[in-house]
Design a protein around this motif. Structure first.
Motif, PDB file in Angstrom:
ATOM      1  N   ALA A  26      -2.056  -3.448 -46.286  1.00 52.19           N
ATOM      2  CA  ALA A  26      -1.752  -2.084 -46.719  1.00 52.19           C
ATOM      3  C   ALA A  26      -1.801  -1.967 -48.236  1.00 52.19           C
ATOM      4  O   ALA A  26      -1.396  -2.885 -48.956  1.00 52.19           O
ATOM      5  CB  ALA A  26      -0.382  -1.670 -46.206  1.00 52.19           C
ATOM      6  N   ASN A  27      -2.315  -0.830 -48.701  1.00 55.85           N
ATOM      7  CA  ASN A  27      -2.283  -0.529 -50.130  1.00 55.85           C
ATOM      8  C   ASN A  27      -0.844  -0.244 -50.548  1.00 55.85           C
ATOM      9  O   ASN A  27      -0.091   0.365 -49.792  1.00 55.85           O
ATOM     10  CB  ASN A  27      -3.138   0.706 -50.448  1.00 55.85           C
ATOM     11  CG  ASN A  27      -4.617   0.433 -50.362  1.00 55.85           C
ATOM     12  OD1 ASN A  27      -5.088  -0.611 -50.791  1.00 55.85           O
ATOM     13  ND2 ASN A  27      -5.362   1.379 -49.806  1.00 55.85           N
ATOM     14  N   PRO A  28      -0.458  -0.660 -51.763  1.00 56.85           N
ATOM     15  CA  PRO A  28       0.893  -0.332 -52.236  1.00 56.85           C
ATOM     16  C   PRO A  28       0.995   1.141 -52.597  1.00 56.85           C
ATOM     17  O   PRO A  28      -0.007   1.792 -52.912  1.00 56.85           O
ATOM     18  CB  PRO A  28       1.052  -1.219 -53.480  1.00 56.85           C
ATOM     19  CG  PRO A  28      -0.352  -1.437 -53.959  1.00 56.85           C
ATOM     20  CD  PRO A  28      -1.221  -1.438 -52.732  1.00 56.85           C
ATOM     21  N   ALA A  29       2.202   1.671 -52.558  1.00 64.59           N
ATOM     22  CA  ALA A  29       2.445   3.053 -52.985  1.00 64.59           C
ATOM     23  C   ALA A  29       2.374   3.104 -54.513  1.00 64.59           C
ATOM     24  O   ALA A  29       2.988   2.281 -55.190  1.00 64.59           O
ATOM     25  CB  ALA A  29       3.806   3.528 -52.502  1.00 64.59           C
ATOM     26  N   PRO A  30       1.610   4.038 -55.077  1.00 62.31           N
ATOM     27  CA  PRO A  30       1.494   4.115 -56.540  1.00 62.31           C
ATOM     28  C   PRO A  30       2.752   4.689 -57.180  1.00 62.31           C
ATOM     29  O   PRO A  30       3.452   5.503 -56.578  1.00 62.31           O
ATOM     30  CB  PRO A  30       0.309   5.051 -56.751  1.00 62.31           C
ATOM     31  CG  PRO A  30       0.336   5.950 -55.548  1.00 62.31           C
ATOM     32  CD  PRO A  30       0.826   5.086 -54.416  1.00 62.31           C
ATOM     33  N   THR A  31       3.024   4.244 -58.390  1.00 62.10           N
ATOM     34  CA  THR A  31       4.090   4.847 -59.193  1.00 62.10           C
ATOM     35  C   THR A  31       3.492   5.244 -60.528  1.00 62.10           C
ATOM     36  O   THR A  31       2.617   4.569 -61.059  1.00 62.10           O
ATOM     37  CB  THR A  31       5.286   3.899 -59.411  1.00 62.10           C
ATOM     38  OG1 THR A  31       4.824   2.715 -60.066  1.00 62.10           O
ATOM     39  CG2 THR A  31       5.948   3.523 -58.095  1.00 62.10           C
ATOM     40  N   LEU A  32       3.966   6.338 -61.060  1.00 64.06           N
ATOM     41  CA  LEU A  32       3.432   6.907 -62.295  1.00 64.06           C
ATOM     42  C   LEU A  32       4.521   6.838 -63.357  1.00 64.06           C
ATOM     43  O   LEU A  32       5.646   7.270 -63.121  1.00 64.06           O
ATOM     44  CB  LEU A  32       3.030   8.356 -62.015  1.00 64.06           C
ATOM     45  CG  LEU A  32       2.221   9.141 -63.017  1.00 64.06           C
ATOM     46  CD1 LEU A  32       0.954   8.406 -63.414  1.00 64.06           C
ATOM     47  CD2 LEU A  32       1.863  10.496 -62.440  1.00 64.06           C
ATOM     48  N   SER A  33       4.173   6.273 -64.538  1.00 59.98           N
ATOM     49  CA  SER A  33       5.185   6.162 -65.592  1.00 59.98           C
ATOM     50  C   SER A  33       4.819   6.904 -66.868  1.00 59.98           C
ATOM     51  O   SER A  33       5.678   7.170 -67.693  1.00 59.98           O
ATOM     52  CB  SER A  33       5.452   4.685 -65.924  1.00 59.98           C
ATOM     53  OG  SER A  33       4.272   4.056 -66.388  1.00 59.98           O
ATOM     54  N   THR A  76      -4.941   0.994 -57.258  1.00 58.51           N
ATOM     55  CA  THR A  76      -6.032   0.254 -56.634  1.00 58.51           C
ATOM     56  C   THR A  76      -7.344   0.911 -57.040  1.00 58.51           C
ATOM     57  O   THR A  76      -7.337   2.039 -57.549  1.00 58.51           O
ATOM     58  CB  THR A  76      -5.911   0.273 -55.090  1.00 58.51           C
ATOM     59  OG1 THR A  76      -6.176   1.600 -54.627  1.00 58.51           O
ATOM     60  CG2 THR A  76      -4.532  -0.199 -54.628  1.00 58.51           C
ATOM     61  N   PRO A  77      -8.480   0.247 -56.792  1.00 64.18           N
ATOM     62  CA  PRO A  77      -9.760   0.894 -57.106  1.00 64.18           C
ATOM     63  C   PRO A  77      -9.965   2.222 -56.365  1.00 64.18           C
ATOM     64  O   PRO A  77     -10.737   3.061 -56.810  1.00 64.18           O
ATOM     65  CB  PRO A  77     -10.796  -0.149 -56.681  1.00 64.18           C
ATOM     66  CG  PRO A  77     -10.076  -1.454 -56.887  1.00 64.18           C
ATOM     67  CD  PRO A  77      -8.654  -1.168 -56.439  1.00 64.18           C
ATOM     68  N   GLY A  78      -9.237   2.460 -55.273  1.00 57.15           N
ATOM     69  CA  GLY A  78      -9.351   3.716 -54.536  1.00 57.15           C
ATOM     70  C   GLY A  78      -8.379   4.788 -54.985  1.00 57.15           C
ATOM     71  O   GLY A  78      -8.422   5.914 -54.479  1.00 57.15           O
ATOM     72  N   SER A  79      -7.487   4.472 -55.937  1.00 52.31           N
ATOM     73  CA  SER A  79      -6.505   5.454 -56.413  1.00 52.31           C
ATOM     74  C   SER A  79      -7.211   6.580 -57.161  1.00 52.31           C
ATOM     75  O   SER A  79      -8.159   6.352 -57.900  1.00 52.31           O
ATOM     76  CB  SER A  79      -5.489   4.788 -57.344  1.00 52.31           C
ATOM     77  OG  SER A  79      -4.724   3.829 -56.658  1.00 52.31           O
ATOM     78  N   MET A  80      -6.729   7.799 -56.945  1.00 51.69           N
ATOM     79  CA  MET A  80      -7.304   8.971 -57.594  1.00 51.69           C
ATOM     80  C   MET A  80      -6.219   9.742 -58.348  1.00 51.69           C
ATOM     81  O   MET A  80      -5.100   9.887 -57.849  1.00 51.69           O
ATOM     82  CB  MET A  80      -7.920   9.917 -56.565  1.00 51.69           C
ATOM     83  CG  MET A  80      -9.121   9.364 -55.819  1.00 51.69           C
ATOM     84  SD  MET A  80     -10.546   9.052 -56.860  1.00 51.69           S
ATOM     85  CE  MET A  80     -11.000  10.690 -57.356  1.00 51.69           C
ATOM     86  N   THR A  86     -11.293   6.644 -63.102  1.00 44.41           N
ATOM     87  CA  THR A  86     -11.786   5.295 -63.356  1.00 44.41           C
ATOM     88  C   THR A  86     -10.625   4.325 -63.234  1.00 44.41           C
ATOM     89  O   THR A  86      -9.588   4.514 -63.889  1.00 44.41           O
ATOM     90  CB  THR A  86     -12.415   5.195 -64.768  1.00 44.41           C
ATOM     91  OG1 THR A  86     -13.488   6.130 -64.850  1.00 44.41           O
ATOM     92  CG2 THR A  86     -12.927   3.797 -65.044  1.00 44.41           C
ATOM     93  N   PHE A  87     -10.793   3.305 -62.395  1.00 48.15           N
ATOM     94  CA  PHE A  87      -9.792   2.247 -62.247  1.00 48.15           C
ATOM     95  C   PHE A  87      -9.976   1.284 -63.408  1.00 48.15           C
ATOM     96  O   PHE A  87     -11.046   0.718 -63.603  1.00 48.15           O
ATOM     97  CB  PHE A  87     -10.007   1.520 -60.909  1.00 48.15           C
ATOM     98  CG  PHE A  87      -9.114   0.333 -60.708  1.00 48.15           C
ATOM     99  CD1 PHE A  87      -7.795   0.503 -60.318  1.00 48.15           C
ATOM    100  CD2 PHE A  87      -9.593  -0.950 -60.899  1.00 48.15           C
ATOM    101  CE1 PHE A  87      -6.967  -0.595 -60.111  1.00 48.15           C
ATOM    102  CE2 PHE A  87      -8.776  -2.055 -60.698  1.00 48.15           C
ATOM    103  CZ  PHE A  87      -7.457  -1.876 -60.308  1.00 48.15           C
ATOM    104  N   VAL A  88      -8.930   1.124 -64.221  1.00 42.75           N
ATOM    105  CA  VAL A  88      -8.952   0.188 -65.340  1.00 42.75           C
ATOM    106  C   VAL A  88      -8.237  -1.092 -64.929  1.00 42.75           C
ATOM    107  O   VAL A  88      -8.731  -2.186 -65.135  1.00 42.75           O
ATOM    108  CB  VAL A  88      -8.311   0.811 -66.607  1.00 42.75           C
ATOM    109  CG1 VAL A  88      -8.285  -0.175 -67.752  1.00 42.75           C
ATOM    110  CG2 VAL A  88      -9.043   2.097 -66.995  1.00 42.75           C
ATOM    111  N   SER A  89      -7.048  -0.934 -64.326  1.00 45.76           N
ATOM    112  CA  SER A  89      -6.264  -2.076 -63.853  1.00 45.76           C
ATOM    113  C   SER A  89      -5.211  -1.562 -62.871  1.00 45.76           C
ATOM    114  O   SER A  89      -5.113  -0.366 -62.636  1.00 45.76           O
ATOM    115  CB  SER A  89      -5.579  -2.791 -65.028  1.00 45.76           C
ATOM    116  OG  SER A  89      -4.532  -1.986 -65.550  1.00 45.76           O
ATOM    117  N   ALA A  90      -4.407  -2.456 -62.347  1.00 47.30           N
ATOM    118  CA  ALA A  90      -3.343  -2.072 -61.414  1.00 47.30           C
ATOM    119  C   ALA A  90      -2.281  -1.215 -62.089  1.00 47.30           C
ATOM    120  O   ALA A  90      -1.451  -0.609 -61.415  1.00 47.30           O
ATOM    121  CB  ALA A  90      -2.705  -3.312 -60.802  1.00 47.30           C
ATOM    122  N   THR A  91      -2.319  -1.140 -63.440  1.00 49.66           N
ATOM    123  CA  THR A  91      -1.334  -0.352 -64.176  1.00 49.66           C
ATOM    124  C   THR A  91      -1.956   0.757 -65.022  1.00 49.66           C
ATOM    125  O   THR A  91      -1.246   1.455 -65.736  1.00 49.66           O
ATOM    126  CB  THR A  91      -0.490  -1.258 -65.106  1.00 49.66           C
ATOM    127  OG1 THR A  91      -1.369  -1.902 -66.035  1.00 49.66           O
ATOM    128  CG2 THR A  91       0.292  -2.292 -64.308  1.00 49.66           C
TER     129      THR A  91
END
Length: 120
Positions: free
Chosen positions: A9-16, A40-44, A55-60
Motif C-alpha cells: 500500500a502507498n503511504p498517506a501523504p502529509t503536507l507541511s 510517491t511518484p504517483g502523488s499529485m 513532478t516527483f522530486v523525492s518522498a518529501t
C-alpha cells in the motif's frame, strides 16, 4: 501449496509547507514547491481540488505547475497532495494567499505646501 498475494500500500501523504505561500493577482504561471512526507511518484498536487501537473522530486518534495489562470482573483487557494490507492489518500490542506498587488504612487499635486497654510 496455495499462492499468497501481497499488496504493498502507498503511504498517506502529509503536507507541511508550500512555497510561495503568497502570490500576486495577475501574476505569471509559477512552480509551486510542496514539502511534506510520504510522497510517491504517483502523488499529485491539487489546487482547489483540481490536479495540476506534478513532478516527483523525492518522498518529501513535489513541484507543481500552477497556470496564470489560477491566480486571477484575490483570495485563497487550498493545496492538497493526493496519492493513489492502494493505501494513499489525501493530505490535509494548506492555504496559498492570492493577494492584490501593492498600490504605487506615481504623482502628487501639489508637490509643495507652505506649513500652516489653509487646506488644499
Amino acid at each position: 501449496s496455495a499462492a499468497l498475494t501481497v499488496t504493498i500500500a502507498n503511504p498517506a501523504p502529509t503536507l507541511s509547507g508550500v512555497s510561495p505561500a503568497t502570490v500576486t493577482v495577475g501574476g505569471a504561471a509559477l512552480t509551486l514547491a510542496v514539502s511534506g512526507a510520504n510522497f510517491t511518484p504517483g502523488s499529485m498536487v491539487n489546487w482547489n481540488g483540481q490536479e495540476r501537473p506534478t513532478t516527483f522530486v523525492s518522498a518529501t518534495q513535489l513541484t507543481a505547475a500552477i497556470p496564470a489562470g489560477d491566480i486571477v482573483t484575490a483570495g485563497t487557494a487550498q493545496v492538497t497532495v493526493v496519492t493513489p490507492s492502494p493505501g494513499g489518500g489525501t493530505s490535509t490542506a494548506l492555504t496559498v494567499t492570492i493577494a492584490n498587488p501593492a498600490p504605487t504612487l506615481t504623482s502628487l499635486t501639489p508637490e509643495n505646501v507652505i506649513a500652516g497654510s489653509s487646506g488644499f
